[in-house]
Design a protein around this motif. Structure first.
Motif, mmCIF file in Angstrom:
data_model
loop_
_atom_site.group_PDB
_atom_site.id
_atom_site.type_symbol
_atom_site.label_atom_id
_atom_site.label_comp_id
_atom_site.label_asym_id
_atom_site.label_seq_id
_atom_site.Cartn_x
_atom_site.Cartn_y
_atom_site.Cartn_z
ATOM 1 N N ARG A 274 0.808 4.136 -2.780
ATOM 2 C CA ARG A 274 0.801 5.617 -2.311
ATOM 3 C C ARG A 274 1.830 6.466 -2.977
ATOM 4 O O ARG A 274 1.564 7.760 -3.401
ATOM 5 C CB ARG A 274 0.745 5.566 -0.863
ATOM 6 C CG ARG A 274 0.344 7.076 0.005
ATOM 7 C CD ARG A 274 0.441 6.773 1.358
ATOM 8 N NE ARG A 274 1.410 6.281 2.066
ATOM 9 C CZ ARG A 274 1.586 6.140 3.375
ATOM 10 N NH1 ARG A 274 0.871 6.984 4.084
ATOM 11 N NH2 ARG A 274 2.521 5.564 3.894
ATOM 12 N N LEU B 144 -5.637 1.386 -3.445
ATOM 13 C CA LEU B 144 -4.948 2.801 -2.846
ATOM 14 C C LEU B 144 -6.370 3.482 -1.841
ATOM 15 O O LEU B 144 -5.921 3.788 -0.854
ATOM 16 C CB LEU B 144 -4.310 3.607 -3.563
ATOM 17 C CG LEU B 144 -3.921 4.822 -3.041
ATOM 18 C CD1 LEU B 144 -2.659 4.721 -2.112
ATOM 19 C CD2 LEU B 144 -3.301 5.872 -4.249
ATOM 20 N N ALA B 145 -7.236 3.700 -2.684
ATOM 21 C CA ALA B 145 -8.454 4.383 -1.910
ATOM 22 C C ALA B 145 -8.995 3.550 -0.730
ATOM 23 O O ALA B 145 -9.274 4.111 0.228
ATOM 24 C CB ALA B 145 -9.490 4.848 -3.203
ATOM 25 N N SER C 258 1.397 6.852 -6.592
ATOM 26 C CA SER C 258 0.256 7.607 -6.772
ATOM 27 C C SER C 258 0.735 9.369 -6.477
ATOM 28 O O SER C 258 0.256 10.129 -7.504
ATOM 29 C CB SER C 258 -0.830 7.714 -5.922
ATOM 30 O OG SER C 258 -1.776 8.516 -5.871
ATOM 31 N N ARG C 259 1.557 9.459 -5.807
ATOM 32 C CA ARG C 259 1.864 10.817 -5.727
ATOM 33 C C ARG C 259 3.138 11.246 -6.605
ATOM 34 O O ARG C 259 3.127 12.526 -6.955
ATOM 35 C CB ARG C 259 2.994 10.821 -4.150
ATOM 36 C CG ARG C 259 1.943 10.818 -2.973
ATOM 37 C CD ARG C 259 2.954 10.972 -1.682
ATOM 38 N NE ARG C 259 2.016 10.797 -0.582
ATOM 39 C CZ ARG C 259 2.265 10.101 0.479
ATOM 40 N NH1 ARG C 259 3.577 9.654 0.658
ATOM 41 N NH2 ARG C 259 1.699 10.082 1.651
ATOM 42 N N ALA D 185 -6.488 3.088 6.695
ATOM 43 C CA ALA D 185 -5.378 3.741 7.275
ATOM 44 C C ALA D 185 -5.857 4.800 8.025
ATOM 45 O O ALA D 185 -5.421 4.996 9.285
ATOM 46 C CB ALA D 185 -4.550 4.407 6.412
ATOM 47 N N ASP D 186 -6.749 5.833 7.690
ATOM 48 C CA ASP D 186 -7.591 6.649 8.490
ATOM 49 C C ASP D 186 -8.153 6.312 9.721
ATOM 50 O O ASP D 186 -7.832 6.672 10.979
ATOM 51 C CB ASP D 186 -8.709 7.467 7.752
ATOM 52 C CG ASP D 186 -8.144 8.293 6.624
ATOM 53 O OD1 ASP D 186 -6.994 8.691 6.624
ATOM 54 O OD2 ASP D 186 -8.835 8.614 5.770
ATOM 55 N N HIS E 119 -6.533 3.899 1.951
ATOM 56 C CA HIS E 119 -6.635 5.217 2.789
ATOM 57 C C HIS E 119 -7.870 5.207 3.857
ATOM 58 O O HIS E 119 -7.575 5.878 4.828
ATOM 59 C CB HIS E 119 -6.984 6.377 1.831
ATOM 60 C CG HIS E 119 -5.816 6.792 1.051
ATOM 61 N ND1 HIS E 119 -4.546 7.201 1.530
ATOM 62 C CD2 HIS E 119 -5.699 6.894 -0.547
ATOM 63 C CE1 HIS E 119 -3.826 7.432 0.545
ATOM 64 N NE2 HIS E 119 -4.329 7.609 -0.453
ATOM 65 N N LYS E 120 -8.786 4.543 3.224
ATOM 66 C CA LYS E 120 -9.818 4.513 4.489
ATOM 67 C C LYS E 120 -9.700 3.543 5.648
ATOM 68 O O LYS E 120 -9.737 4.032 7.066
ATOM 69 C CB LYS E 120 -11.259 3.841 3.780
ATOM 70 C CG LYS E 120 -11.873 4.965 2.750
ATOM 71 C CD LYS E 120 -13.059 4.097 2.137
ATOM 72 C CE LYS E 120 -13.480 5.166 0.942
ATOM 73 N NZ LYS E 120 -14.455 4.532 0.299
ATOM 74 N N TRP F 130 0.887 -1.284 -0.177
ATOM 75 C CA TRP F 130 0.038 0.023 0.028
ATOM 76 C C TRP F 130 0.886 1.382 0.010
ATOM 77 O O TRP F 130 0.668 1.978 -0.544
ATOM 78 C CB TRP F 130 -1.043 -0.176 1.342
ATOM 79 C CG TRP F 130 -1.833 1.202 1.300
ATOM 80 C CD1 TRP F 130 -2.914 1.470 0.301
ATOM 81 C CD2 TRP F 130 -1.909 2.449 2.148
ATOM 82 N NE1 TRP F 130 -3.442 2.615 0.552
ATOM 83 C CE2 TRP F 130 -2.653 3.113 1.906
ATOM 84 C CE3 TRP F 130 -0.770 2.549 3.267
ATOM 85 C CZ2 TRP F 130 -2.941 4.276 2.703
ATOM 86 C CZ3 TRP F 130 -0.928 3.885 3.951
ATOM 87 C CH2 TRP F 130 -1.988 4.628 3.506
ATOM 88 N N ASP F 131 1.856 1.337 0.741
ATOM 89 C CA ASP F 131 2.875 2.452 0.819
ATOM 90 C C ASP F 131 3.323 2.534 -0.713
ATOM 91 O O ASP F 131 3.574 3.940 -0.971
ATOM 92 C CB ASP F 131 4.188 2.206 1.666
ATOM 93 C CG ASP F 131 4.777 3.493 2.061
ATOM 94 O OD1 ASP F 131 4.234 4.530 2.154
ATOM 95 O OD2 ASP F 131 5.807 3.135 2.206
#
Length: 139
Positions: free
Chosen positions: A41, A100-101, A44-45, A107-108, A104-105, A37-38
């Motif tokens: 991320r 990825l999306a 994506s950046r 991870a939050d 994010h959920k 996942w990292d």
């Protein structure tokens, strides 16, 4: 007040370890790992980034990132494309963007739990202190 630096270092490492374990465990629900996942991320950046750039962004060696990128490509999460010269560019696939999306959920939620013992003002202070430490190392 004197702070034992080895104890401070261990406390930072322990908090990071717990956070990483919690994230890795929770990300299994969507079929990925924290390292994967990292990497998604980071790609994506910086779409089109090289393995060298992405390895640095994810705190890995180029060889380790290359192995990871190979797994992500095999899972249809990342696409590798020829770039300028010998450069290989990395891009997310639609499936990679979905993972990825979803990550994010997760991870939050996990991070909200990890930092729940700190009020928002303390979180802001901790973030400021860690950023200052990072900036001091870069100079």
């Amino acid at each position: 007040m004197h702070v034992e630096l080895q104890e401070l270092g261990r406390a930072v490492k322990q908090a990071q370890y717990r956070q990483h374990r919690a994230l890795d465990s929770a990300l299994q629900a969507i079929g990925t790992t924290l390292a994967q996942w990292d990497a998604l991320r980071a790609i994506s950046r910086s779409p089109g980034a090289s393995a060298r750039e992405l390895a640095a962004a994810t705190f890995q060696t180029e060889q380790a990132f290359g192995t990871l990128a190979g797994r992500l490509t095999a899972q249809n999460l990342v696409e590798r494309r020829p770039g300028h010269g010998r450069r290989i560019e990395h891009h997310l696939t639609p499936t990679g963007r979905q993972i990825l999306a979803a990550g994010h959920k997760i991870a939050d939620e996990v991070l909200a739990d990890c930092f729940s013992a700190l009020p928002n003002a303390d979180r802001a202070t901790l973030l400021d202190l860690l950023r200052r430490l990072g900036a001091a190392r870069d100079t």
